[in-house]
Design a protein around this motif. Sequence first.
Motif: not given
Length: 226
Positions: A204, A208, A212, A223-226
């Motif tokens: 991760h 980051r 994207r 779409d992925h938000q960590l």
Amino acid sequence: EPHLVLRGVHRHYGEGDKFVRVLEAADLTLNGGELVAIVAPSGAGKSTLLHLCGLLESPQSGEIEIMGIETSRLGDRGRTQLRRSTVGYVYQFHHLLPEFSALENVSMPQIIAGKPLAEAEKRSRELLDLLGVGPRASHRPAELSGGEQQRVAIARAAANHPRVILADEPTGNLDPATSDLVFDALFGLIRNEGAAALIATHNHDLARRADRIVTLQDGLVVDHQL
Ligand code: ADP
Ligand code: ADP
């Protein structure tokens, strides 16, 4: 124009009780100079997605476009030709040829593509320099550290000026500091060459840093938000 476009891609394996739906209606666009990380649990379909993008597998339906060329109607030869001229692949384990130097490993795909030796070696040296392993040009893989091996593998993947670079866990067997270094090198390369990159990673912290992050959910690329 994007370097890679997936539209409504559907891919499943098997039948009956062996049926596995991996992608249902996957959409993805990769632009030149862009590095996209894909983070998803094991078995979610990352390798399948990379194989589809690299034209190693075909979807049951949907479109895959590389450099504006729609691939669904290409035959095996057309797909192979397009893959060779536009896609570079980096594996978790480097797959460098043990009997050859770093320089020779990076030159090999260029020679196979018909480039004269001197020209190929010039390109190889530029890439090895760009990736920070220029001083290791004459070393064989066993004489390189893990991070150096991976950077040589990246140089080899980039040798024939691919427009799309695909990497499956390229830092998977490296310690965090070395992973950082390899990721930086990859980033520099993408920017410098104006290629697009799709990198599968479990890490991760590395993801980051990508432009994207995407993940796989219910057969979709989201779409992925960590
Ligand atoms: P990941 O790379 O995220 O671990 P994969 O793309 O390798 O995931 O696999 C996604 C799913 O598809 C898994 O459930 C796997 O069992 C299945 N699968 C992958 N390749 C095949 C195949 N050739 N035949 C049958 N099932 C497969
Ligand atoms: P790291 O500490 O980064 O894992 P190593 O200790 O494996 O790296 O190697 C340190 C340096 O020594 C590397 O730059 C590598 O190129 C070089 N090296 C490693 N093994 C050999 C070898 N057998 N012969 C020559 N050089 C080597």
